[in-house]
Design an enzyme around this catalytic site. Structure first.
Site, short mmCIF file in Angstrom:
data_model
loop_
_atom_site.label_atom_id
_atom_site.label_comp_id
_atom_site.label_asym_id
_atom_site.label_seq_id
_atom_site.Cartn_x
_atom_site.Cartn_y
_atom_site.Cartn_z
N ASP A 225 -16.26 5.07 14.66
CA ASP A 225 -15.05 5.14 13.86
C ASP A 225 -14.49 3.72 13.71
O ASP A 225 -13.81 3.21 14.60
CB ASP A 225 -14.03 6.08 14.51
N SER B 247 -12.53 1.45 10.81
CA SER B 247 -11.83 1.58 9.53
C SER B 247 -12.53 0.81 8.41
O SER B 247 -13.00 -0.31 8.59
CB SER B 247 -10.40 1.05 9.67
N ALA B 248 -12.56 1.44 7.24
CA ALA B 248 -13.09 0.77 6.05
C ALA B 248 -12.24 -0.44 5.66
O ALA B 248 -12.65 -1.25 4.82
CB ALA B 248 -13.17 1.76 4.89
N ASP B 249 -11.06 -0.57 6.27
CA ASP B 249 -10.22 -1.75 6.02
C ASP B 249 -10.98 -3.04 6.32
O ASP B 249 -10.81 -4.05 5.64
CB ASP B 249 -8.95 -1.73 6.89
N LYS C 259 -5.24 10.86 1.15
CA LYS C 259 -5.37 9.50 1.69
C LYS C 259 -6.66 8.90 1.13
O LYS C 259 -7.74 9.43 1.39
CB LYS C 259 -5.40 9.57 3.22
N VAL D 227 -5.15 0.45 3.20
CA VAL D 227 -5.36 -0.99 3.03
C VAL D 227 -6.65 -1.21 2.23
O VAL D 227 -6.69 -1.99 1.26
CB VAL D 227 -5.42 -1.72 4.39
N LYS E 214 -3.53 -2.12 14.34
CA LYS E 214 -2.70 -1.17 15.09
C LYS E 214 -3.16 -1.07 16.54
O LYS E 214 -4.36 -1.06 16.83
CB LYS E 214 -2.74 0.19 14.40
N GLU F 117 0.82 -1.22 0.00
CA GLU F 117 0.00 0.00 0.00
C GLU F 117 0.85 1.26 0.00
O GLU F 117 2.05 1.22 0.31
CB GLU F 117 -0.95 0.00 1.20
N1 PSU Z 1 0.07 0.11 8.71
C1 PSU Z 1 1.10 0.82 9.22
N2 PSU Z 1 1.01 2.18 9.15
C2 PSU Z 1 -0.06 2.83 8.54
C3 PSU Z 1 -1.13 2.05 8.00
C4 PSU Z 1 -1.01 0.70 8.12
O1 PSU Z 1 2.07 0.27 9.76
O2 PSU Z 1 -0.08 4.06 8.47
C5 PSU Z 1 -2.31 2.77 7.32
C6 PSU Z 1 -3.00 1.82 6.35
O3 PSU Z 1 -3.05 2.46 5.10
C7 PSU Z 1 -4.38 1.60 6.91
C8 PSU Z 1 -4.62 2.96 7.52
O4 PSU Z 1 -5.31 1.26 5.93
O5 PSU Z 1 -3.38 3.20 8.18
C9 PSU Z 1 -5.83 2.94 8.42
O6 PSU Z 1 -6.40 4.23 8.45
P1 PSU Z 1 -7.90 4.43 9.02
O7 PSU Z 1 -7.81 4.02 10.46
O8 PSU Z 1 -8.18 5.91 8.82
O9 PSU Z 1 -8.79 3.56 8.20
MN MN Z 2 -11.49 6.05 10.78
#
Ligand code: PSU
Ligand code: MN
Length: 311
Positions: free
Chosen positions: A145, A147-149, A93, A113, A166, A31
């Site tokens: 909140d 994630s769409a992941d 992003k 992701v 994370k 990614e």
């Molecule tokens: N893994 C990491 N660092 C990151 C990410 C993943 O070690 O910054 C990123 C990925 O792109 C993941 C995003 O999809 O963080 C998640 O963001 P959000 O919580 O806004 O969906």
């Molecule tokens: Mn989010």
């Protein structure tokens, strides 16, 4: 007649990646949000290059995915990696919901992701390496909140190798949502969900595999059933690079309190927290993040190779 733009007008597959796919050779998707938003410059660029080198050493073709001038590009060139790395926060992003708008407007963007999974599926790539996926944020039961992941993992038949989700997140709730969505979470050599900077979360996984061959057999069977979902292959950070649990917990609590006080919402939350952890830890989270990214790339190359042998 549909008004939809033909796929060829929006999807670009690099020659090295296209050749590997055509010949059934292993490919690993990577990614671009972690590059632009997850790590500071210039460590982000150096890390992205090392990740690609590790994937190649493992016998697979690296395909870093991002959006360039309105084209979903599968296999960014080195100059593109540099542009995303230098651009940092100025690069958009791009998650699932943003893809159509950015492609239609001819813009650039770093895919999360979730965004990257769409590109991997369109290109026919089945294995993807990242650091840690997004998930349910702490307090997500109120803020929603999430994630769409997670939703993207449910819809794309791709194995994502990550050090779990994370650790800024609510890991038990993240596992619950993945279960509801039918996404298997498989420990790679472990029977506990790793917690990104640390190896343990206290959350037991029902399924684990010992090695890449066993992972490939599980994946081929899962997809052989016609299930269209992805699989989270949870690979813990290498022992020597893992951070101390108590220290991490302190930095996370503090950064979450600060994010709350700043009133942060939406897509800014994750990059902001990662940057804050980097500062609070005096760079320790960066070296841990880097180590786990490199190790996930190694595992993903092995899994892609085993899968190519099977299919
Ligand atoms: N893994 C990491 N660092 C990151 C990410 C993943 O070690 O910054 C990123 C990925 O792109 C993941 C995003 O999809 O963080 C998640 O963001 P959000 O919580 O806004 O969906
Ligand atoms: Mn989010």
């Amino acid at each position: 007649m549909t008004a939809f733009r033909h796929l060829a007008a929006i999807l670009d597959i690099a020659p090295e990646v296209a050749a590997a796919l055509a010949e059934g050779r292993p490919v690993v998707a990577l990614e671009s949000t972690v590059l632009a938003h997850g790590l500071p410059y210039p460590d982000n660029l150096e890390t992205a290059r090392r990740i690609e080198a590790i994937v190649r050493d493992g016998g697979a073709a690296p395909a870093t995915i991002g959006i360039l001038a309105g084209r979903l590009t599968v296999g960014l060139a080195d100059s593109d990696l540099a542009r995303f790395a230098e651009g940092g926060a100025t690069i958009r992003k791009v998650s699932t919901r943003d893809l159509g708008a950015i492609l239609a407007s001819g813009g650039h963007g770093a895919t999360t992701v979730a965004g990257t999974l769409t590109g991997a599926t369109l290109a026919g790539i089945r294995v993807f390496a990242t650091g840690g996926i997004g998930g349910v944020h702490r307090g997500g039961e109120d803020s929603l909140d999430i994630s769409a992941d997670l939703e993207a993992l449910a819809r794309n038949p791709v194995a994502v190798v990550a050090a779990g989700a994370k650790s800024i997140l609510d890991l038990p709730r993240t596992l619950e949502v993945l279960e509801s969505l039918g996404v298997p979470v498989v420990g790679f050599g472990v029977d506990e969900l790793p917690a990104f900077y640390t190896r343990k979360s206290g959350l037991t996984l029902e399924t684990s595999v010992a090695d890449a061959d066993e992972a490939a057999r599980l994946l081929a069977t899962h997809w052989g059933l016609g299930l269209g979902s992805g699989v989270l292959l949870a690979n813990p950070i290498p022992e020597a690079a893992a951070l101390h649990l108590d220290a991490v917990a302190g930095w996370i609590d503090r950064s979450l309190r600060e994010a709350e006080a700043e009133g942060l919402r939406g897509k800014a939350v994750t990059p902001w927290l990662l940057a804050r952890l980097y500062a609070l830890s005096e760079g320790r989270t960066l070296s841990a993040n880097r180590s786990l990214l490199l190790d996930n790339a190694r595992v993903a190359a092995d899994v892609a190779t085993a899968l190519a042998r099977l299919t």
